[in-house]
Motif scaffolding. Structure first.
Motif, mmCIF file in Angstrom:
data_model
loop_
_atom_site.group_PDB
_atom_site.id
_atom_site.type_symbol
_atom_site.label_atom_id
_atom_site.label_comp_id
_atom_site.label_asym_id
_atom_site.label_seq_id
_atom_site.Cartn_x
_atom_site.Cartn_y
_atom_site.Cartn_z
ATOM 1 N N PRO A 107 0.809 -1.227 0.000
ATOM 2 C CA PRO A 107 0.000 0.000 0.000
ATOM 3 C C PRO A 107 0.839 1.273 0.000
ATOM 4 C CG PRO A 107 -0.913 -1.590 1.544
ATOM 5 C CD PRO A 107 0.405 -2.142 1.084
ATOM 6 N N GLN A 108 1.924 1.302 0.778
ATOM 7 C CA GLN A 108 2.775 2.496 0.815
ATOM 8 C C GLN A 108 3.413 2.776 -0.533
ATOM 9 O OE1 GLN A 108 5.730 2.713 3.879
ATOM 10 N NE2 GLN A 108 4.268 2.399 5.557
ATOM 11 N N GLU A 111 0.886 3.973 -3.152
ATOM 12 C CA GLU A 111 0.456 5.336 -2.874
ATOM 13 C C GLU A 111 1.473 6.346 -3.405
ATOM 14 O OE1 GLU A 111 -0.770 8.128 0.983
ATOM 15 O OE2 GLU A 111 -0.442 5.978 1.227
ATOM 16 N N ARG A 112 2.753 5.957 -3.383
ATOM 17 C CA ARG A 112 3.817 6.849 -3.826
ATOM 18 C C ARG A 112 3.964 6.855 -5.357
ATOM 19 N NH1 ARG A 112 7.510 4.514 -1.264
ATOM 20 N NH2 ARG A 112 7.226 5.658 0.675
ATOM 21 N N LYS A 118 2.419 3.068 -11.506
ATOM 22 C CA LYS A 118 1.442 2.672 -10.499
ATOM 23 C C LYS A 118 0.829 1.308 -10.801
ATOM 24 C CE LYS A 118 -2.102 4.928 -7.673
ATOM 25 N NZ LYS A 118 -1.202 5.246 -6.563
#
Length: 290
Positions: A107-108, A111-112, A118
């Motif tokens: 998830p981290q 998100e970045r 992505k």
């Protein structure tokens, strides 16, 4: 009193002199970064002694000449690599690391990420042995991650110094020892039992590719590309300080900004690299590239 007997006609195993041990150790170190300390002479003697028996060679000195100067050097080096490495692993071996991978790191990282990046997660199992770690990640992706992130692809690369274990990984067929800690859900869904062996289903198998790689080869390391997460457990313990610094530096360079490195529980980057940020998770830690 214990008396050792040897059957008639059975030759005594060769002995490795201190001089040949040091020369062989230096050769291995120069080519792999793996260092055998003085008190590990017996270990090197035992492992290479088995190879000498297989090829019918009578002395360690002759074997050293074989891998140094012989036209057969390139072919023999893969057997030397297999002799000096230990490939002991199984599925879901470092469960806290996999838990952190699934619930926090993915998830981290997503998100970045922005744009085309992505849609893909790149993971490297840098000491993959026979593939259990890489395929564990593949199954977690199929079972836990892909349902949460529609359209997310994963690229899993497994590498190892031993060509033999790479072939085992590519086959995706395992004995009971490798699957002994497998959660029942994964066992039933992702394996087929055939004559006492456990065959990984194609859906999971196709997600990982495997390559032969010497982590001490800086040219090959630079060509690996960038990854979001690298797993490199139980490798640094075989290197001396200088080799550890080199390998960890190259692993750092192979991470995307914000990427994570996992190493073994008995390993630490203390005194090796200050470039990473230490991140704590339940029962494990990771090193993040800032």
């Amino acid at each position: 009193m214990t008396v050792a007997y040897r059957l008639p006609g059975v030759p005594s195993p060769p002995k490795m002199t201190d001089e040949v041990f040091r020369a062989t150790r230096d050769f291995i170190y120069e080519n792999t970064g793996i260092y055998f300390q003085d008190n590990k002479k017996y270990l090197l003697e035992g492992r290479l002694g088995k190879r000498l028996q297989v090829i019918g060679m009578e002395s360690f000195e002759s074997y050293l000449q074989l891998v140094r100067l012989s036209p057969q050097r390139a072919a023999e080096m893969k057997f030397l690599y297999e002799a000096v490495t230990i490939n002991e692993t199984f599925f879901f071996r470092n469960e806290p690391q996999f838990e952190a991978f699934e619930k926090t790191l993915v998830p981290q990282i997503l998100e970045r990420k922005t744009g085309a990046a992505k849609s893909k997660l790149k993971v490297w199992s840098a000491a993959s042995s026979s593939g259990e770690e890489a395929y564990t990640l593949a199954m977690i992706y199929l079972e836990k991650i892909r349902p949460r992130y529609a359209g997310l692809e994963i690229e899993i690369v497994g590498t190892d110094l031993s060509s033999a274990v790479i072939e085992t990984a590519r086959a995706g067929v395992y004995r009971e020892y490798s699957v002994r800690n497998m959660p029942r859900l994964y066992m039933d869904k992702y394996f087929e039992a055939v004559d006492g062996r456990f065959h990984l289903v194609p859906q999971a198998k196709k997600l990982a590719r495997f390559e032969h790689l010497n982590l001490y080869d800086r040219g090959r390391m630079r060509a690996m590309g960038r990854f979001d997460i690298i797993f490199c457990a139980n490798v640094l313990i075989y290197f001396d300080q200088q080799s550890k610094i080199q390998v960890v530096s190259d692993l750092y360079d192979n991470l995307n900004p914000g990427g994570f490195l996992f190493i073994g529980y008995a390993e630490s980057l203390h005194g090796i690299s200050s470039a990473f940020k230490l991140v704590n998770f339940p029962k494990t830690v990771a090193y993040q590239k800032e």
